[in-house]
Motif scaffolding. Structure first.
Motif, PDB file in Angstrom:
ATOM      1  N   GLY A   1       0.749  -1.164  -0.444  1.00 35.46           N
ATOM      2  CA  GLY A   1       0.018  -0.086  -0.117  1.00 35.46           C
ATOM      3  C   GLY A   1       0.931   1.291   0.263  1.00 35.46           C
ATOM      4  N   SER A   2       2.204   1.261  -0.077  1.00 33.96           N
ATOM      5  CA  SER A   2       2.947   2.716   0.278  1.00 33.96           C
ATOM      6  C   SER A   2       4.341   1.123   0.174  1.00 33.96           C
ATOM      7  CB  SER A   2       2.552   3.334   1.628  1.00 33.96           C
ATOM      8  OG  SER A   2       3.001   2.946   3.265  1.00 33.96           O
ATOM      9  N   ALA A   3       5.216   2.871   0.272  1.00 31.21           N
ATOM     10  CA  ALA A   3       6.690   2.940  -0.387  1.00 31.21           C
ATOM     11  C   ALA A   3       7.861   4.077   0.217  1.00 31.21           C
ATOM     12  CB  ALA A   3       7.251   1.857  -1.179  1.00 31.21           C
ATOM     13  N   THR A   4       8.883   3.744   1.329  1.00 32.57           N
ATOM     14  CA  THR A   4       9.322   4.655   2.008  1.00 32.57           C
ATOM     15  C   THR A   4      10.287   4.402   0.859  1.00 32.57           C
ATOM     16  OG1 THR A   4       8.001   4.968   3.992  1.00 32.57           O
ATOM     17  CG2 THR A   4      10.481   6.135   4.028  1.00 32.57           C
ATOM     18  N   LEU A   5      11.054   5.807   0.344  1.00 34.16           N
ATOM     19  CA  LEU A   5      12.316   6.251  -0.469  1.00 34.16           C
ATOM     20  C   LEU A   5      13.028   7.084   0.061  1.00 34.16           C
ATOM     21  CD1 LEU A   5      12.627   6.199  -3.571  1.00 34.16           C
ATOM     22  CD2 LEU A   5      12.061   8.202  -3.580  1.00 34.16           C
ATOM     23  N   LEU A   6      14.170   6.717   0.527  1.00 32.99           N
ATOM     24  CA  LEU A   6      15.180   7.912   1.401  1.00 32.99           C
ATOM     25  C   LEU A   6      15.640   8.992   0.000  1.00 32.99           C
ATOM     26  CD1 LEU A   6      16.404   5.360   3.703  1.00 32.99           C
ATOM     27  CD2 LEU A   6      14.937   7.050   4.554  1.00 32.99           C
ATOM     28  N   LEU A   7      16.399   9.564   0.068  1.00 32.00           N
ATOM     29  CA  LEU A   7      16.746  10.866  -0.877  1.00 32.00           C
ATOM     30  C   LEU A   7      17.299  11.680   0.168  1.00 32.00           C
ATOM     31  CD1 LEU A   7      16.630  13.362  -3.350  1.00 32.00           C
ATOM     32  CD2 LEU A   7      14.749  13.680  -1.154  1.00 32.00           C
ATOM     33  N   ASP A   8      18.524  11.516  -0.442  1.00 34.76           N
ATOM     34  CA  ASP A   8      19.721  11.848  -0.493  1.00 34.76           C
ATOM     35  C   ASP A   8      20.204  13.285  -0.556  1.00 34.76           C
ATOM     36  OD1 ASP A   8      22.291  12.529   0.522  1.00 34.76           O
ATOM     37  OD2 ASP A   8      23.777  10.450   0.372  1.00 34.76           O
ATOM     38  N   LEU A   9      19.995  14.551   0.259  1.00 37.38           N
ATOM     39  CA  LEU A   9      20.230  15.377  -0.916  1.00 37.38           C
ATOM     40  C   LEU A   9      21.370  15.811  -0.864  1.00 37.38           C
ATOM     41  CD1 LEU A   9      17.493  17.753   1.518  1.00 37.38           C
ATOM     42  CD2 LEU A   9      17.095  17.491  -1.211  1.00 37.38           C
ATOM     43  N   ARG A  10      22.555  15.442  -0.048  1.00 40.00           N
ATOM     44  CA  ARG A  10      23.803  16.033  -0.843  1.00 40.00           C
ATOM     45  C   ARG A  10      25.037  14.284  -0.810  1.00 40.00           C
ATOM     46  NH1 ARG A  10      26.311  20.812  -0.191  1.00 40.00           N
ATOM     47  NH2 ARG A  10      28.133  19.409  -1.294  1.00 40.00           N
ATOM     48  N   PRO A  11      24.748  13.776  -2.512  1.00 37.62           N
ATOM     49  CA  PRO A  11      25.346  12.293  -1.538  1.00 37.62           C
ATOM     50  C   PRO A  11      26.929  12.495  -2.356  1.00 37.62           C
ATOM     51  CG  PRO A  11      24.415  12.435  -3.618  1.00 37.62           C
ATOM     52  CD  PRO A  11      23.575  13.675  -2.638  1.00 37.62           C
ATOM     53  N   ASP A  12      27.145  13.862  -2.822  1.00 40.67           N
ATOM     54  CA  ASP A  12      29.077  14.158  -2.587  1.00 40.67           C
ATOM     55  C   ASP A  12      29.276  14.483  -1.155  1.00 40.67           C
ATOM     56  OD1 ASP A  12      26.845  16.029  -2.762  1.00 40.67           O
ATOM     57  OD2 ASP A  12      28.717  17.507  -3.461  1.00 40.67           O
ATOM     58  N   LEU A  13      28.545  14.154  -0.290  1.00 38.16           N
ATOM     59  CA  LEU A  13      29.476  14.741   1.304  1.00 38.16           C
ATOM     60  C   LEU A  13      28.703  13.354   1.952  1.00 38.16           C
ATOM     61  CD1 LEU A  13      28.519  18.567   2.280  1.00 38.16           C
ATOM     62  CD2 LEU A  13      30.123  17.885   1.226  1.00 38.16           C
ATOM     63  N   SER A  14      30.189  13.226   2.552  1.00 34.87           N
ATOM     64  CA  SER A  14      29.812  11.935   3.553  1.00 34.87           C
ATOM     65  C   SER A  14      29.168  12.625   4.794  1.00 34.87           C
ATOM     66  CB  SER A  14      31.617  11.665   3.922  1.00 34.87           C
ATOM     67  OG  SER A  14      32.308  12.118   4.980  1.00 34.87           O
TER      68      SER A  14
END
Length: 423
Positions: free
Chosen positions: A263-276
Motif C-alpha cells: 500500500g505504500s513505499a518509503t523512498l530515502l532521499l540523499d540531498l548531498r550524496p557527494d558529502l559523507s
C-alpha cells in the motif's frame, strides 16, 4: 523497388519502432509488407521520445547492459546479442544520422531529434515497397482466421496474410496510438496476458499546500535515491502530486511492486550524496551566527530551496543536533502512496508472457502470428534500454517470420545495419 505478385505477404500491426524495423527486415528479404496503424501517421511515440533528445541506446559494457532487463534478461539476451547497441548505432548512421555518446554514456543522434531519422527511415521503407494502411484499427480475427480492421470510414476490411507481426505497443501515452485494447483480443484466443502496469513513471506524495504551490516543477539536482538497498544517483522533479524524474524511474519497478504489496513505499532521499555523513556533520557543527535555519542550511550544507522545503516537509521541527540533522539530510524519508497512472507512464510493464511464444516470438496457439516490442512482458529503465530491446524484438520477430515462411537464410543479411553498410 517492386516485388513480384507471388511474393509472400506479411501484415505488421503497429507502426512504432518494433513494427518498422520488422517491416524493413522482411521487405529486404523479398516479403510484401503492409504496416497497419490506427493513427494517421506512424512513429508517434518515437517522435515524442525525441523531444528530449531521442536516447537510442547506451554505450556501457554489454554484460552490464543486459542486466538492466532484470527478470527478462535470460530471454532478451540472445535477441539483443543479435542486434547490439553498436548495430543500432550503425543502422542509424546508415540512414544519415550520426550518433554520439553523451556524458552519461547514453547514445543520441547528433541532430538530437527523432524527426530526421524517422523521415529517412520512411523513405527507405518506401523504396523497399513497404505499404502503409493508416487509420486502420485492428479488431482481431474472424472465424476463419482473417485479420479484421475498420478503416477511417468505419468500413470492415479483412486481410489474410501469410504471417502477421503484432507490434501494437503497451498502454502508456494512449493518445499517441498504443492504448492496450489488444489485450481483450488476445484473451479471446485464450492467450494469457500479464496485466499492463505503469513503468518508468512518477509517484504520488501527499504534499502540503506550501510544497505544491511553491515548488511544483522544481528540480532536485545531484541527489541519490535509495530503496531496498539499491541506490541511484541522478535528478528528480517535484510535481504537484508527487515526484518523478530519471532517478525515480530507475527504481520505479521496485517501488511499484512494493506499493502493490503493502500500500505504500518509503523512498530515502540523499540531498548531498557527494558529502559523507562525517563531513556534513562537521559543516553543520559550525556556529550559526544568527542565521535563519534556511540560510544556515543553504550555506553550511549547500542545500537548494526545494531541498530545504523537503526537509521541513518530512520534519517540521528540524533536529538541532548536527549529527541528527546530517542524518536527515542524507536520508529524507518520502512515503509514496501510489504510482502515477499508466497513461502518464513512459513505458508499460506486463504484456504477452514469453511462455506463450516459441523462441522465434511466434504465439504457440496461433502459428504464423508473432509478437514484438512493448506488447511483450518485459520492462527496463530509461537510458536507451527501452528502444534497444524494442528494435531487437522487432528484428527477432521478423526473422521468425522468415523462418516460418521458409525463406532461405541467404535472403537475410546478418542485421539491418549490415544491410545498410553492404546493400
Amino acid at each position: 523497388m517492386s516485388l513480384p505478385s507471388s511474393s509472400p505477404q506479411a501484415a505488421i500491426i503497429g507502426g512504432g519502432p518494433a513494427g518498422l524495423i520488422a517491416a524493413e527486415t522482411l521487405a529486404r528479404a523479398g516479403v510484401a509488407v503492409t504496416v497497419y496503424d490506427r493513427m494517421p501517421s506512424v512513429g508517434r511515440k518515437f517522435l515524442m521520445a525525441g523531444r528530449g533528445g531521442l536516447n537510442l541506446t547506451h554505450s556501457e559494457d554489454f554484460e552490464r547492459f543486459v542486466t538492466r532487463y532484470a527478470e527478462a534478461e535470460p530471454i532478451l539476451r540472445p535477441l539483443i546479442e543479435a542486434f547490439r547497441p553498436e548495430d543500432l548505432r550503425a543502422w542509424c548512421e546508415g540512414l544519415g544520422e550520426a550518433t554520439f555518446v553523451g556524458s552519461s554514456g547514453r547514445v543520441f543522434p547528433k541532430s538530437f531529434k527523432a524527426s530526421p531519422l524517422l523521415r529517412a527511415w520512411l523513405t527507405r521503407l518506401e523504396d523497399l515497397s513497404v505499404r502503409f494502411a493508416l487509420r486502420h484499427t485492428w479488431q482481431g480475427w474472424d472465424a476463419e482466421g482473417a485479420l479484421i480492421f475498420t478503416d477511417a470510414a468505419g468500413r470492415i476490411v479483412k486481410r489474410e496474410p501469410d504471417a502477421t507481426i503484432l507490434a501494437l505497443g503497451g498502454a502508456s501515452w494512449p493518445r499517441l496510438g498504443s492504448d492496450g485494447s489488444w489485450v481483450g483480443r488476445l484473451h479471446g484466443k485464450d492467450i494469457a496476458v500479464a496485466p499492463l502496469r505503469p513503468a518508468n513513471m512518477g509517484f504520488l506524495l501527499p504534499w502540503s499546500e506550501v510544497m505544491r504551490s511553491r515548488f511544483e516543477g522544481e528540480p532536485l539536482k545531484r541527489i541519490a535515491l535509495t530503496f531496498e538497498d539499491v541506490t541511484v544517483k541522478g535528478e528528480a522533479i517535484i510535481t504537484a502530486d508527487g515526484i518523478e524524474g530519471g532517478a525515480v524511474y530507475a527504481l520505479s519497478g521496485r517501488l511499484r511492486n512494493a506499493i502493490e504489496r503493502q500500500g505504500s513505499a518509503t523512498l530515502l532521499l540523499d540531498l548531498r550524496p557527494d558529502l559523507s555523513l562525517e563531513t556534513l556533520t562537521k559543516r553543520l557543527s559550525a556556529p550559526r551566527k544568527g542565521q535563519s535555519a534556511s540560510t544556515f542550511l543553504r550555506k553550511a550544507a549547500g542545500l537548494s530551496p526545494p531541498g530545504i522545503a523537503l526537509l521541513r516537509e518530512s520534519a517540521p521541527q528540524l533536529p538541532v543536533e548536527p549529527d541528527a540533522l546530517a542524518r536527515l539530510i542524507k536520508a529524507v524519508p518520502l512515503t509514496l502512496s501510489g504510482a502515477k497512472s499508466l497513461g502518464r507512464a513512459i513505458s508499460t510493464a506486463g504484456g504477452v508472457p514469453f511462455g506463450e511464444l516459441d523462441r522465434n516470438l511466434m504465439l504457440r496457439r496461433m502459428p504464423g502470428v508473432f509478437v514484438a516490442g512493448e506488447m511483450l512482458d518485459w520492462e527496463a529503465p530509461t537510458g536507451g534500454y527501452l528502444l534497444q530491446a524494442t528494435f531487437a524484438t522487432g528484428l527477432a520477430a521478423a526473422r521468425g517470420v522468415l523462418s516460418f515462411l521458409r525463406i532461405p537464410d541467404a535472403a537475410l543479411t546478418s542485421n539491418p545495419a549490415s544491410a545498410t553498410r553492404h546493400p
